[in-house]
Enzyme design. Sequence first.
Site, PDB file in Angstrom:
ATOM      1  CB  CYS A 110      46.596  42.800  37.639  1.00  0.00           C
ATOM      2  SG  CYS A 110      47.225  41.141  37.926  1.00  0.00           S
ATOM      3  CG  HIS A 153      41.427  40.040  38.544  1.00  0.00           C
ATOM      4  ND1 HIS A 153      41.673  41.108  37.718  1.00  0.00           N
ATOM      5  CD2 HIS A 153      42.636  39.653  39.020  1.00  0.00           C
ATOM      6  CE1 HIS A 153      42.983  41.354  37.695  1.00  0.00           C
ATOM      7  NE2 HIS A 153      43.582  40.482  38.484  1.00  0.00           N
ATOM      8  CD  GLU A 154      42.847  37.292  42.155  1.00  0.00           C
ATOM      9  OE1 GLU A 154      43.830  36.603  41.801  1.00  0.00           O
ATOM     10  OE2 GLU A 154      42.877  38.525  42.208  1.00  0.00           O
ATOM     11  CG  HIS A 157      45.444  35.992  37.861  1.00  0.00           C
ATOM     12  ND1 HIS A 157      46.433  36.402  37.008  1.00  0.00           N
ATOM     13  CD2 HIS A 157      45.048  37.083  38.542  1.00  0.00           C
ATOM     14  CE1 HIS A 157      46.637  37.695  37.167  1.00  0.00           C
ATOM     15  NE2 HIS A 157      45.798  38.141  38.088  1.00  0.00           N
TER      16      HIS A 157
END
Length: 180
Positions: A110, A153-154, A157
């Site tokens: 990341c 993953h996003e 976030h």
Amino acid sequence: MLTRWADAAASLTPAVRPVVSAPAAVLSTAGPAVDPADPAVVQLAVDLVATMRVSPGCVGLAAPQVGVGAQVFAVDVTGHPKARTTHGCFVLCNAHVTSASQWKAGREGCMSVPDFTGDVKRAGRLTVTGQLPGTGETIEIVTDAFEARALQHEIDHCDGLLFLDRVAGAHAIYPRQTYL
């Protein structure tokens, strides 16, 4: 279909934004839902893509990574050797997973955690629903493999989570390798 948001962004000037690193508070705080038609959200979408484009190896970037607490992210796994399915470069607002299966551990890195990578268990088959910036059109993406991992993953976030929050323990975190 996913690039239709670009029409709303065509007249905007993209800006490359600085990427924040952990332990910045914005990275551990869930962002609020956004109005995808808001001109500021469309500008954010354009800026996320611009910032992603100038960052070598970057396949996704979320609003919290540029210091904005919001449910917006960009993804583009085109050309990545681990990608099987790719929908090109796209931005989603207010995205959420509606179906996930075929769980498997894999290595992740990341930009907001520049010194480490880690093994994270993610779904290898995924359905995500989100809205396109500019139009607000709700779309569904069905994907697999590396693109599925990037989307999860996003979305993490946007929900205030880093990949470090998903590793099985310290034994699954590694110093990032630097290649000359």
